[in-house]
Design an enzyme around this catalytic site. Sequence first.
Site, PDB file in Angstrom:
ATOM      1  N   CYS A  61     -15.304  68.484  54.721  1.00 43.73           N
ATOM      2  CA  CYS A  61     -14.318  67.454  54.169  1.00 43.73           C
ATOM      3  C   CYS A  61     -12.985  67.880  54.561  1.00 43.73           C
ATOM      4  CB  CYS A  61     -14.646  66.788  52.963  1.00 43.73           C
ATOM      5  SG  CYS A  61     -14.625  68.359  51.639  1.00 43.73           S
ATOM      6  N   GLU A  81     -14.464  63.574  57.353  1.00 47.92           N
ATOM      7  CA  GLU A  81     -15.179  64.236  57.465  1.00 47.92           C
ATOM      8  C   GLU A  81     -15.521  64.566  58.751  1.00 47.92           C
ATOM      9  OE1 GLU A  81     -16.985  64.659  54.123  1.00 47.92           O
ATOM     10  OE2 GLU A  81     -18.151  66.218  54.901  1.00 47.92           O
TER      11      GLU A  81
END
Length: 376
Positions: A335, A368
């Site tokens: 992330c 992500e």
Amino acid sequence: MKKKKQQLINSIAEPYRNTADPQCEFFGSCGGCLFQDISYENQLLLKKDYLNGIFKDVLEIENVHPSIEYGYRNRMDYVAAFGKRGLRKRGFFKEVIDITKCPLLQNESSKVWQEARQISENLNDYNFIVHKGILRYIVLRQSYFKKETMCNFVLNEYNDECVQALEKINADSKSIIIHSGLADLSFGEVERNIKNGFITEEFDGIKFRIYPNSFFQSNSECALNVYRKIADASFGNLLDLYCGVGSISLFAAQKAEQVTGVEIVQEAVNAANENKELNNIINTEFICADALDYMKTKRNQFDCVVLDPPRSGVHPKVYKYLSELNPKRIIYMSCNPSAFKEEIQYLPDYKISSFEAFDMFPQTPHIETLAVLDRK
Ligand SMILES: C[S@@+](CC[C@H](N)C(=O)[O-])C[C@H]1O[C@@H](n2cnc3c(N)ncnc32)[C@H](O)[C@@H]1O
């Protein structure tokens, strides 16, 4: 978000501004999301530009996989302070604004929030500047596919009035959590479960129990897409470092021969073992350990390693042991793409075979990524 990163994102986002009408009346004053004035198509373009800037000498991505634009979030941590119930003001961490409805949160838990706001109105909330008061956070969670809701009160100390208020709220799981330290945290010790104490999510038939303090991906629809790709890339003896409640381990166990999940939080490991039993999965084991300590002493050989670290990334020392382990494949879910880019230097014996980006957090600058790296 770091100031430099914020400035970079603002400059990339600037040309795309005013291409959509924000759906939220608090957009602009709430610090929660920054991109509602940018059309979704443009959000995907600017995230692509952002990633291509970071990875310019390494790779080029052609597109970012889209997700649901609104109503995707599994979790919202509402602050209770200064008579307000809501989120932090944009740019002012010490100020809170009343939020009646957040359009990022899923529908069912939005309804729970309406009720929780009203019921908690007169409770003694916690002033986080002078550190006095009781009710600190109201945490809403929901499973996207099973549609089960959770509402937790995070208290500075046990309080009967707060318990009675939580009892009235209509949610599938309700817990009183105590966090009495000075740190501004929305988790702590589960003092009492008023109902259930967990909710269940289901990905392609695999069930996961989510407890009040357990990490679970914030966007299930998007996470499932990423997990399917991870399972497709998995084989042989697989190590899942930073495994949380075992969601990737148990999902990848369909494709790998044997899976070992390693996680530092005991509550998450307990949940991972429970999830393993719940799904009758036998080729997986979970170990509670710091990733670095585990890597120092590991005895197994692994063909494949999955890394899904916290936002800070993987500690450089873990790479020393990882290179000794010498797996054929490393699957890195991140992330924090800048942290992953920095870490590529620790993997000189690997080439990136595939790299994909997923919009796990629409309306926000976050993104992500999933990289598959194979031994050269
Ligand atoms: C981004 S989450 C990933 C969880 C899981 N892979 C999932 O998809 O739900 C990172 C996890 O790493 C764990 N963690 C953080 N530091 C760790 C460490 N030093 N060693 C092992 N696990 C750690 C956290 O508790 C958290 O569960």
